[in-house]
Every structure is written in C-alpha cells, then in structure tokens.
Scaffold this active site. Structure first.
Site, PDB file in Angstrom:
ATOM      1  CB  SER A  34      -0.951  -0.038   1.207  1.00  0.00           C
ATOM      2  OG  SER A  34      -1.908   0.990   1.140  1.00  0.00           O
ATOM      3  CG  ASP A  69      -3.389  -3.685  -4.088  1.00  0.00           C
ATOM      4  OD1 ASP A  69      -3.386  -3.550  -5.327  1.00  0.00           O
ATOM      5  OD2 ASP A  69      -4.405  -3.490  -3.403  1.00  0.00           O
ATOM      6  CG  HIS A  72      -5.343  -2.411  -0.138  1.00  0.00           C
ATOM      7  ND1 HIS A  72      -4.567  -2.158  -1.252  1.00  0.00           N
ATOM      8  CD2 HIS A  72      -4.867  -1.566   0.832  1.00  0.00           C
ATOM      9  CE1 HIS A  72      -3.679  -1.211  -0.980  1.00  0.00           C
ATOM     10  NE2 HIS A  72      -3.843  -0.851   0.272  1.00  0.00           N
TER      11      HIS A  72
END
Length: 345
Positions: A181, A205, A282
């Site tokens: 992230s 991600d 996610h």
C-alpha cells in the site's frame, strides 16, 4: 490519468455488487482529487473498529522514534531493533548475505502478523537478512495527510538507513524492498532517492489514491520501473485502494486485479461490508507475496493484454511466470486466478 478513470470503475463495481445504502457512494464524487482520499478515511473508519480515532495535525516526535528498523537473519531470526549508525550492526546483520526491507502501509504497524510472518518466511526460504520497517505512529493519521507528507518522511529516513548499510559494506544491488500500500510508494521514493541502484522492489498492491492521478505527482513520489533494477507489482484492488495500472517491469493481476478478490466476497447489506470487501482485497496481495516466498507455493500467471483476453484463453500460448521473488523476470503484464481459500493456489 484522470480522477474519473479511478472513481468510475469503483462506482460501477459497488453498484453491481450491492443494493446497499448509498452513503459511501455519495462520498466518491469527482469535484476534487482529495475527495477520494477523504472517502477512504470514512470507509476505513466504518469497516474497522480497532484503529481508534485517526490523527490529524503536525508531527512533533523525532523521526528516529517514528521510524524504526527491526532486523534478523536465518541464524538469528529474532528481529532486533537496529539503529541508524548502530555500533552493533554487524552483530545484527550478516553482511555476507543480501537484505530485504519490508514496509507496511496505512493504519498498519510492524508488529502485525502478516509482516512478522513474511519476515520469518523470507529468512527461512531465501537465507537473507530481513529488516521490518515500523512507522505505525505516522501511519495512523488521516489518509489525505499521511499519504504524501508522511511517506516522504519515512522514505527519507529509510534512504539514510540504507546508505548507512552501504557504507558498512552492503552493496545496493544486494538490497531489495517490499512494501504494501503506502509502503510500496515509500519503497518507490527510496528507490528514486538511490537513483534506481537497488536490486529489486516488490510493490504489494501499491496505494493508488493521491499517487495515481494528481497532476503534480511525479516519479519521485510513486513506485515505477525506474526505481530499481527490477520492479514487480502485485495488484489486487485495482482502481480503488490500489493503483489502476502497474508501472513495474512485471505486473501481476490476480483475478484481474480488481476488488473483490474471490476470497473477499461477502454478503453486502451496508457500506461497512462493502468497504470490508475492498480492504480485504487490498490486503490479499500481502498473503500472495508471503506464500510465494516458498518456492513450492506457485502462483503462475500468463502474459496477456488484459483480463478479458486471459479469461477467453486468448493468451494460453504466451509465456508463464510466477508471482514474487522467484519470478523469471521476463517482463510484462501477467494474469492469473487464485482460489477462494488459503493458501489460494
């Protein structure tokens, strides 16, 4: 890339999957780049009750307290705090072995199971040093503030730490980074600071909002293929919490890269469940990266133009490749299916 190209697919996904109330939808409007970031703050607050109040305002604590490094290796698997200019660094890090720094994302911290388990699996399967980067205090601020401002603080200090390791004898090409992230974007910033000399970066991600579409967001702020000799992205919440399109040498799109991933499909009765699906997707990339550290755990993708072509088996004769550190590094975009249940092979 315009904000519409990020938000519209999210709205289409939500309207297709759910007849839930439209409270969260109303937050996702296109009047400002920062509205999506504000919506994310609200969505996470609805879907998670373990984070407490999100912080705002300026940071007053010293950077060495807000960013910490916890290092170990196969012979000494307990992660010990390692300081910048640590006099005992050669006792904590084996400079004859490569090193991987693993960085968490927003609302996370270095003590979470996924990052601790990833560190242990990397040491066991790869026989390398691992340093977990903790920046949990800075990660608890509202997204629209932490997404840009705090990642730059973390990446600057990480860069100083890697330069210290380099001075002590660790070659930059023997350093790899893995980040989830916002952590992936931090890794990109570090790679930019070090002029692309790092061995590899694995973007798990990478965060999209405020890193994909602002007009002032140059390559110095986000992960792309210029940040290391090899850059891989694993994308599982495409266009929502994650980036819309991978910018690595290799980009893997499990199940097309979109939320919800197969293991994250839940009955939707409210905005909170909808947010849970996106958050779960996610985080799914962290599991795929961790499991892929084991060379026997193979997530094989097929090089392809897009998910529809893969779905229609138009790319069945194209080269195959695997997610993670065991990639053959042939370059390109790869699509694959994963199962509903752990370990998802």
């Amino acid at each position: 890339m315009s904000l519409n190209s990020v938000v519209i697919p999210l709205l289409a996904l939500i309207s297709t999957l759910s007849s839930a109330s439209c409270g969260l939808l109303n937050l996702f409007n296109t009047s400002s780049d920062y509205n999506l970031a504000s919506a994310i703050d609200t969505a996470f607050a609805k879907s998670r009750n373990d984070i407490g109040l999100l912080l705002t305002g300026d940071v007053s604590t010293p950077i060495e307290e807000d960013v910490t490094f916890w290092c170990g290796n196969r012979l000494s698997p307990e992660l010990n705090q390692t300081l910048l200019d640590d006099p005992d660094v050669h006792e904590k890090i084996n400079f004859t072995k490569p090193i991987m720094l693993i960085t968490h994302g927003w609302l996370d911290d270095h003590k979470k199971n996924w990052i601790q388990n990833t560190a242990q699996d990397a040491m066991e399967n790869m026989d390398i040093n691992v340093c977990v980067v903790g920046w949990g205090n800075l990660a608890r601020y509202v997204y629209y503030q932490s997404a840009r401002k705090h990642t730059l603080l973390v990446s600057k200090y990480m860069t100083e730490f890697i330069n210290f390791l380099n001075k002590e004898g660790m070659a930059l090409e023997d350093v790899s980074l893995a980040g989830h992230s916002l952590g992936a974007q931090i890794c990109g910033q570090v790679g930019y600071n070090l002029k692309g000399k790092l061995g590899a970066i694995y973007g798990i991600d990478p965060a999209g909002p405020l890193f994909t579409f602002p007009l002032d967001n140059g390559l110095e702020n986000r992960l792309d293929s210029s940040d290391a000799k090899y850059v891989q992205m694993i994308i599982t919440s495409r266009g929502t919490l994650g980036v819309r399109k991978g910018e690595g040498h290799e980009n893997f799109y499990p199940n097309g890269g979109d939320a919800p991933q197969p293991n994250c499909v839940l009955p939707l009765t409210s905005d909170a469940e909808m947010a849970d699906q996106i958050v779960c997707s996610h985080l799914h990339a962290t599991s795929l990266f961790r499991f892929s550290l084991d060379p026997k755990m193979i997530f094989k993708g097929r090089k392809c133009f897009n998910w529809m072509s893969y779905f229609l088996k138009s790319c069945s004769l194209n080269p195959a490749n695997v997610i993670g550190v065991h990639s053959q590094k042939i370059g390109g975009d790869f699509y694959l299916r994963t199962s509903d249940d752990s370990p998802y092979v």
